[in-house]
Design a protein around this motif. Structure first.
Motif, PDB file in Angstrom:
ATOM      1  N   THR A 125       0.836  -1.204   0.000  1.00 59.90           N
ATOM      2  CA  THR A 125       0.000   0.000   0.000  1.00 59.90           C
ATOM      3  C   THR A 125       0.867   1.249   0.000  1.00 59.90           C
ATOM      4  N   ARG A 183       2.080   1.835  -3.558  1.00 59.40           N
ATOM      5  CA  ARG A 183       1.036   2.345  -4.437  1.00 59.40           C
ATOM      6  C   ARG A 183       0.644   3.772  -4.063  1.00 59.40           C
ATOM      7  N   ASP A 242      -1.337   5.811  -6.916  1.00 59.74           N
ATOM      8  CA  ASP A 242      -2.204   4.832  -7.553  1.00 59.74           C
ATOM      9  C   ASP A 242      -3.656   5.191  -7.234  1.00 59.74           C
ATOM     10  N   SER A 300      -6.201   3.547  -7.012  1.00 60.79           N
ATOM     11  CA  SER A 300      -6.919   2.568  -6.201  1.00 60.79           C
ATOM     12  C   SER A 300      -6.770   2.821  -4.705  1.00 60.79           C
TER      13      SER A 300
END
Length: 349
Positions: A21, A24, A29, A31
């Motif tokens: 995480t 990202r 990211d 998401s």
């Protein structure tokens, strides 16, 4: 964390998320939710974490992207960004702009993920914390146009102090002794150094710069327009004004025209920078030329040397400035709106 190198696992532990995480979140990211990104960035900042993505970029030049921190409200940089883009492109780099007039933490957040190879800072103020932050985080960076005293970052700047002195000399050589000034912000090296050079040269010539004929403000047309009436308010007025940049001077010229003050017959003006508009026949502004193209090339060279591994102390490259004589600084007019009766070398308002 002691002397041990901080890793993404340390950031993950502090933020309460997984290492994946963290990776990202630092890549932005989509998401990953905004709140999680904020927690990761806060943790990374608290730990002084330099992401491995940046380390790879610094060693390989993988991103081929340079960020420029710029005040997009300043018309000076809107004119010069194109030149910088072309200079970087000629060396195989792309330019990313970051607005520097907001929260400094937002700028740092954009840099922390390793998405750029280096940073050009053109908005630094004397008390700016960003240069020290970039240096501490190991981000290759260079200061352009302004410097920060005590900073260990490289800087490509103009000789603003000499330019201020040259502006004073132009007015002295034209016979002016009642001289005022519309100065730039005191919390910038450009505003401070131009004012210092101007004041010093007048003092050397035994010419007073009365407080009533001086105004300090932003490098904006509004400063020139609004300040002109103030310095011309007294019974005795200056016959000449130094404006700390061309944009201020243009604002003063517009206000003078609206008030029926003739430039240069009633009031001579000298600007600073030599923007393209200063040479327009309708303005024909006498000014001090800053070699912006040379400064941009120097800044890029210094930055690419840092990206390439140069790790010596901070270097400040000072570029000479040049007076440009145009139509706004002739001798005081005998029929000026300002009476010269009783005016000595050390006039007062």
């Amino acid at each position: 964390m002691g002397s041990r190198k901080v890793t993404s696992f340390d950031v993950a532990e502090r933020a309460g998320v997984s290492q994946a995480t963290v990776s990202r979140a630092l890549r932005r990211d989509p998401s990953i939710g905004a709140e999680t990104v904020r927690k990761v960035l806060d943790a990374a900042r608290a730990l002084d974490y330099v992401p491995s993505a940046r380390a790879r970029a610094l060693s390989t030049g993988a991103t081929q992207r340079i960020a420029m921190v710029v005040d997009l409200d300043n018309p000076l940089w809107s004119l010069l960004v194109g030149r910088l883009h072309d200079e970087l492109a000629s060396r195989g780099y792309r330019l990313t702009l970051l607005a520097g007039h907001g929260d400094p933490a937002d700028v740092e957040e954009h840099l922390i993920g390793g998405g750029v190879d280096g940073v050009i800072v053109s908005t630094a103020r004397i008390d700016s914390a960003l240069p020290a932050t970039l240096r501490r985080r190991g981000v290759p960076a260079v200061l352009l146009h302004r410097y920060v005293e005590g900073s260990d970052l490289d800087a490509a700047v103009a000789d603003d102090r000499a330019g201020g002195a040259a502006a004073a000399q132009l007015l002295l050589d034209a016979g002016h002794r009642r001289i005022g000034a519309l100065l730039g912000p005191e919390d910038t090296s450009t505003g401070r150094d131009r004012a210092a050079g101007f004041r010093t040269r007048l003092a050397e010539a035994d010419v007073e710069l009365p407080d009533a004929w001086v105004r300090t403000g932003a490098f904006e047309q509004a400063h020139g327009a609004e300040s002109l009436a103030a310095v011309l308010r007294g019974r005795r007025r200056p016959t000449a004004l130094f404006c700390a940049n061309d944009i201020i001077a243009i604002g003063a010229m517009n206000a003078a025209h609206a008030a029926g003050v003739r430039v240069p017959d009633d009031l001579a003006l000298v600007g600073f920078d030599d923007l393209e508009s200063a040479a327009w026949p309708i303005l024909s502004l006498t000014t001090i030329r800053v070699p912006f193209a040379d400064m941009l090339r120097t800044a890029v060279t210094l930055l690419l040397e840092r990206i390439g591994g140069f790790d010596g102390g901070g270097r400040r490259v000072l570029h000479p400035v040049t007076p440009v004589l145009r139509a706004t600084h002739p001798l005081p007019s005998p029929d000026s709106a300002v009476s010269s009766a009783g005016a000595g070398r050390r006039g007062s308002p």
